[in-house]
Motif scaffolding. Structure first.
Motif, short mmCIF file in Angstrom:
data_model
loop_
_atom_site.label_atom_id
_atom_site.label_comp_id
_atom_site.label_asym_id
_atom_site.label_seq_id
_atom_site.Cartn_x
_atom_site.Cartn_y
_atom_site.Cartn_z
N UNK A 97 0.84 -1.21 0.00
CA UNK A 97 0.00 0.00 0.00
C UNK A 97 0.87 1.25 0.00
N UNK A 98 1.93 1.25 0.83
CA UNK A 98 2.84 2.39 0.86
C UNK A 98 3.50 2.58 -0.50
N UNK A 99 3.90 1.47 -1.14
CA UNK A 99 4.52 1.56 -2.46
C UNK A 99 3.55 2.15 -3.48
N UNK A 100 2.29 1.75 -3.40
CA UNK A 100 1.29 2.26 -4.34
C UNK A 100 1.10 3.77 -4.16
N UNK A 101 0.97 4.22 -2.92
CA UNK A 101 0.78 5.65 -2.69
C UNK A 101 2.05 6.43 -3.02
N UNK A 102 3.21 5.80 -2.81
CA UNK A 102 4.45 6.44 -3.23
C UNK A 102 4.49 6.64 -4.73
N UNK A 103 4.01 5.64 -5.48
CA UNK A 103 3.94 5.75 -6.93
C UNK A 103 2.95 6.83 -7.34
N UNK A 104 1.81 6.91 -6.64
CA UNK A 104 0.83 7.97 -6.95
C UNK A 104 1.44 9.35 -6.73
N UNK A 105 2.15 9.51 -5.60
CA UNK A 105 2.76 10.80 -5.28
C UNK A 105 3.77 11.20 -6.34
N UNK A 109 3.60 14.36 -9.18
CA UNK A 109 4.65 15.37 -9.19
C UNK A 109 5.45 15.37 -10.49
N UNK A 110 5.86 14.19 -10.95
CA UNK A 110 6.80 14.14 -12.07
C UNK A 110 6.42 13.12 -13.13
N UNK A 229 0.15 2.39 -17.32
CA UNK A 229 0.01 3.29 -18.46
C UNK A 229 -1.44 3.71 -18.65
N UNK A 230 -2.37 2.89 -18.18
CA UNK A 230 -3.79 3.17 -18.40
C UNK A 230 -4.37 4.16 -17.41
N UNK A 231 -3.93 4.07 -16.14
CA UNK A 231 -4.56 4.97 -15.17
C UNK A 231 -3.68 6.16 -14.82
N UNK A 232 -2.52 6.31 -15.49
CA UNK A 232 -1.65 7.43 -15.18
C UNK A 232 -2.32 8.77 -15.48
N UNK A 290 1.51 15.05 -25.58
CA UNK A 290 1.51 14.02 -24.54
C UNK A 290 0.79 12.77 -25.05
N UNK A 291 1.45 11.61 -24.90
CA UNK A 291 0.91 10.35 -25.41
C UNK A 291 1.04 9.26 -24.36
N UNK A 292 0.15 8.29 -24.43
CA UNK A 292 0.14 7.21 -23.46
C UNK A 292 1.41 6.37 -23.55
N UNK A 293 2.05 6.36 -24.71
CA UNK A 293 3.25 5.53 -24.91
C UNK A 293 4.52 6.18 -24.35
N UNK A 294 4.45 7.45 -23.96
CA UNK A 294 5.64 8.12 -23.42
C UNK A 294 5.90 7.63 -22.02
N UNK A 295 7.11 7.10 -21.77
CA UNK A 295 7.46 6.59 -20.45
C UNK A 295 8.30 7.57 -19.64
N UNK A 296 8.48 8.79 -20.15
CA UNK A 296 9.17 9.82 -19.39
C UNK A 296 10.66 9.56 -19.20
N UNK A 297 11.30 8.85 -20.13
CA UNK A 297 12.72 8.51 -19.95
C UNK A 297 13.65 9.65 -20.31
#
Length: 471
Positions: A97-105, A109-110, A229-232, A290-297
């Motif tokens: 759960x902490x990992x999930x919320x960390x990913x959301x945060x 932000x970025x 990628x779907x819910x980002x 902005x596209x769903x395929x962009x992984x922000x690398x």
């Protein structure tokens, strides 16, 4: 000119009656180009650290066992100095759960920096792409090689590439299984044919999974299979940092003539070199928005900055920015959603940390014998119980067992119980009560286990004492 991120209409053109078009577009192979830059170096440094953690931790020892070892047959999970049992799995849920919320945060932000810099799919894909470059050459050489007819030269290069891929997959699979079966014994048994069938199965499974995901599927996993990628997009807002192209500065695109001001020609800073497309691991054109395929690398950022340096223009045509910034508005770093995620994340980390340090290092499980009651040699009414004492600590402990709940309650059996580190001791225990003190029916009794060396460490477990229904 619009200040919004440009979007391209990809609706198929209208056909005449009777004409058809295929709604499924076959995959076009992506040939990435080698590049250098700040974000590439940052990703390589972070990836090196993650690979060291993954491939190195499995070789560490802690005491007499592997430092991180998920011992499924014994239902014991060692993480350095801590031993976890199935009863502690609530802590695992807390970590997830902490990992999930960390990913959301991080996403609010970025954007998708997790995907670009730390996701295993991305990290292994970059390694496999490096193998391609080593064996088949850079982008144009690989394209030329694929178009050429099969020959000894081509076959040798292709074979070398796939051998490297399979070797990396094998090392990955052995390491993963090594967290569940001690790695030193696993390697010896694996290569001498002494390992069990499940070890061979799982090593083979993860070898082929790594080979397929990082070697063949690649961006298809990120675009079509990964749920993140779907819910980002739900977590993005106009203040989220995303990799974006600045159309106000770059448009219209065109080749710059030497010794001529391109602004006077009515051109923007983008020379339409397509370097940003050639380095993209998912094959998109970031200039389309902005596209769903962009992984922000940020591979496109490094590539574009190198071109800007060559033509002596300022960097940042493609950069980490926000929609508000692109439209000329003020970007708000601190905003309600980000603050809410941060507060919840910190609170959950606090609760998880408290739960970890306050969890009891001793466990007591009590099961009553099937027989209701009996009369023992002393003429007392007795109930028999089966006890399991778990020492979750990394050192041996001696505990004192006691029982309360009824008048004249007497405990028969071992009272001092020594349990080795990380072990379970099973023993029978008998409780008895004088007939005149036995209550009708059943009553609650409480077993107490106390550490001799630390009186503050004790656990209590309830059970029932059964006597005659009518005295």
């Amino acid at each position: 000119m619009s200040n919004q991120i440009p979007l391209h209409n990809v609706t198929p053109p209208t056909k005449k009656d009777g004409d058809t078009f295929d709604l499924y577009a076959s995959r076009e192979k992506i040939y990435t180009r080698a590049f250098t830059g700040v974000f590439r170096n940052l990703r390589r440094a972070g990836g090196l650290l993650l690979f060291l953690l993954y491939f190195g931790t499995v070789w560490l020892n802690w005491g007499e066992h592997q430092a991180v070892w998920w011992n499924l047959p014994a239902r014991k999970f060692y993480i350095f100095g801590a031993t976890f049992w199935p009863q502690d799995f609530i802590l695992l849920s807390g970590i997830l759960i902490v990992s999930a919320f960390g990913l959301f945060f991080v996403t609010v932000f970025a954007g998708r920096v997790w995907c670009g810099y730390t996701c295993p799919q991305s990290m292994w894909t970059w390694v496999f792409m490096w193998c391609e470059k080593v064996t088949e050459g850079d982008r144009h050489q690989r394209m030329k090689l694929d178009k050429a007819p099969m020959s000894g030269h081509k076959s040798l290069r292709k074979t070398a590439k796939h051998c490297l891929w399979l070797l990396i997959g094998l090392v990955t699979g052995l390491t993963f299984v090594g967290y569940f079966s001690p790695i030193r014994e696993l390697l010896v048994d694996f290569f001498t044919g002494q390992a069990d069938g499940w070890s061979y199965f799982w090593v083979g499974f993860f070898t082929l999974a790594t080979y397929a995901n990082a070697g063949w599927l690649r961006e298809q996993v990120c675009i079509h299979m990964c749920p993140y990628a779907r819910f980002q997009s739900v977590m993005f807002d106009k203040d989220t940092l995303i990799v974006s192209y600045d159309p106000r500065r770059g448009e219209p695109r065109g080749t710059h003539r030497k010794d001529t001001d391109h602004k006077a020609q009515g051109l923007g800073d983008c020379i339409d070199c397509t370097m940003c497309v050639q380095v993209c691991p998912t094959g998109i054109d970031i200039r389309d928005g902005l596209q769903i395929a962009c992984i922000g690398c940020a591979a496109c950022v490094d590539a574009c900055d190198s071109i800007m340096d060559k033509i002596e223009l300022p960097r940042g045509l493609i950069s980490y920015t926000t929609e508000h910034n692109l439209s000329g508005q003020v970007t708000h770093t601190l905003r309600p959603r980000l603050i809410a995620y941060a507060v919840v994340l910190l609170a959950m980390i606090g609760v998880l940390t408290s739960g970890f340090y306050t969890r009891p290092l001793v466990g007591l499980d009590v099961s009553k014998d099937r027989a209701l009651y009996r009369e023992n040699a002393e003429g007392r009414i007795a109930n028999v119980y089966s006890l399991k004492v778990m020492n979750k600590d990394q050192v041996d402990h001696t505990y004192v067992l006691d029982a309360t709940g009824l008048p004249d309650l007497k405990l028969h059996g071992r009272r001092d119980i020594k349990v080795p580190a990380g072990e379970i001791i099973s023993l029978p225990v008998e409780l008895s009560v004088a007939p005149e003190h036995v209550p009708p029916g059943s009553r609650e009794v409480i077993f107490t286990l106390r550490d001799i060396e630390n009186s503050d460490t004790e656990v209590h477990t309830q059970s029932r004492f059964v006597g005659p229904s009518i005295r």
